[in-house]
Design a protein around this motif. Sequence first.
Motif, PDB file in Angstrom:
ATOM      1  N   CYS A   1       0.646  -1.054   0.142  1.00 53.07           N
ATOM      2  CA  CYS A   1      -0.031  -0.021  -0.154  1.00 53.07           C
ATOM      3  C   CYS A   1       1.188   0.845  -0.048  1.00 53.07           C
ATOM      4  CB  CYS A   1      -1.124   0.208   1.247  1.00 53.07           C
ATOM      5  SG  CYS A   1      -2.333   1.321   1.521  1.00 53.07           S
TER       6      CYS A   1
ATOM      7  N   LYS B   1      -4.805   2.178  -3.921  1.00 53.97           N
ATOM      8  CA  LYS B   1      -5.120   0.872  -3.572  1.00 53.97           C
ATOM      9  C   LYS B   1      -4.553  -0.406  -2.735  1.00 53.97           C
ATOM     10  CE  LYS B   1      -2.148   1.087  -7.259  1.00 53.97           C
ATOM     11  NZ  LYS B   1      -2.246   0.267  -9.197  1.00 53.97           N
TER      12      LYS B   1
ATOM     13  N   THR C   1      -2.371  -3.695  -3.609  1.00 57.78           N
ATOM     14  CA  THR C   1      -1.762  -4.393  -4.212  1.00 57.78           C
ATOM     15  C   THR C   1      -1.433  -5.707  -3.828  1.00 57.78           C
ATOM     16  OG1 THR C   1      -0.593  -3.326  -5.485  1.00 57.78           O
ATOM     17  CG2 THR C   1      -0.164  -4.897  -5.620  1.00 57.78           C
TER      18      THR C   1
ATOM     19  N   ASN D   1       1.090  -9.514  -3.902  1.00 57.30           N
ATOM     20  CA  ASN D   1       1.673 -10.569  -5.155  1.00 57.30           C
ATOM     21  C   ASN D   1       2.152 -11.910  -4.405  1.00 57.30           C
ATOM     22  OD1 ASN D   1       2.537  -8.294  -7.997  1.00 57.30           O
ATOM     23  ND2 ASN D   1       3.179  -7.579  -6.030  1.00 57.30           N
TER      24      ASN D   1
ATOM     25  N   LYS E   1      -1.095 -11.849  -9.296  1.00 59.68           N
ATOM     26  CA  LYS E   1      -1.145 -10.607  -8.700  1.00 59.68           C
ATOM     27  C   LYS E   1      -2.500 -10.626  -8.637  1.00 59.68           C
ATOM     28  CE  LYS E   1       0.387  -5.759  -9.767  1.00 59.68           C
ATOM     29  NZ  LYS E   1       1.056  -5.057 -10.260  1.00 59.68           N
TER      30      LYS E   1
ATOM     31  N   GLU F   1      -5.224  -6.249  -7.270  1.00 56.46           N
ATOM     32  CA  GLU F   1      -5.547  -5.559  -6.805  1.00 56.46           C
ATOM     33  C   GLU F   1      -7.171  -5.033  -6.334  1.00 56.46           C
ATOM     34  OE1 GLU F   1      -4.067  -2.581  -9.548  1.00 56.46           O
ATOM     35  OE2 GLU F   1      -2.326  -2.621  -9.804  1.00 56.46           O
TER      36      GLU F   1
END
Length: 211
Positions: free
Chosen positions: A99, A140, A142, A144, A158, A160
């Motif tokens: 973030c 947002k 993210t 991974n 990945k 989001e």
Amino acid sequence: INAEYMGHLLSVYFFFDMSLRNWALSLVAIAVAGVLATVKIQYAGEGLLSVFILFLTLKIVSLKSYLRTGVIQVRVIKASDLQNTEMIGTADPYVVVRCGNQEKRSQTQNNTLSPSWNFQTCFRVTLDENRKNTDKAFSKLTFNIWNHNFLKDAFEGKAEIELTNLRQGARQIHNVKLEPQGYLEVEVMAKDFGILPESPKSRAPPSRKYD
């Protein structure tokens, strides 16, 4: 310069520095520092006093910036149907949550393509005057997913999640598609900012979103 009074000034400064995460202690430290600087100015000397005031000013600015932040709580529940990047055996996946410029990593789940991490963490985001998250850098989350290997970790997927229309104190569960393969289940909550909650009588149960 009297060493005793120099010690007093530095002690107050370090107390203030350590108390940034508690606004009440910070205000007390500011008041004490102001009184001490006024009463002991003849002992401290102009040079030391100037340096002390500079440090104090910087910390006040930092405190103001800190108070204009909010906390987002994140729980990465599980993933499913991950791709297997292992030549032999099954993947050992972990997830890295990002973030803005903050990054957190979960524990590794061994030999599975459907890991259940139940990984909990939090991020501090920048707010505007109305306690809303308008900073694009923190707009947002993210995710991974990586496969842990001895030599080099392999990329698994990945996803989001946009941090929009968050309700203060309301837990939102997101089921998101991973690229290139798999699904991720995440719970997100704005702890101390966002749209104010409704009255207890009209409060709805935790919302579930499918992205």
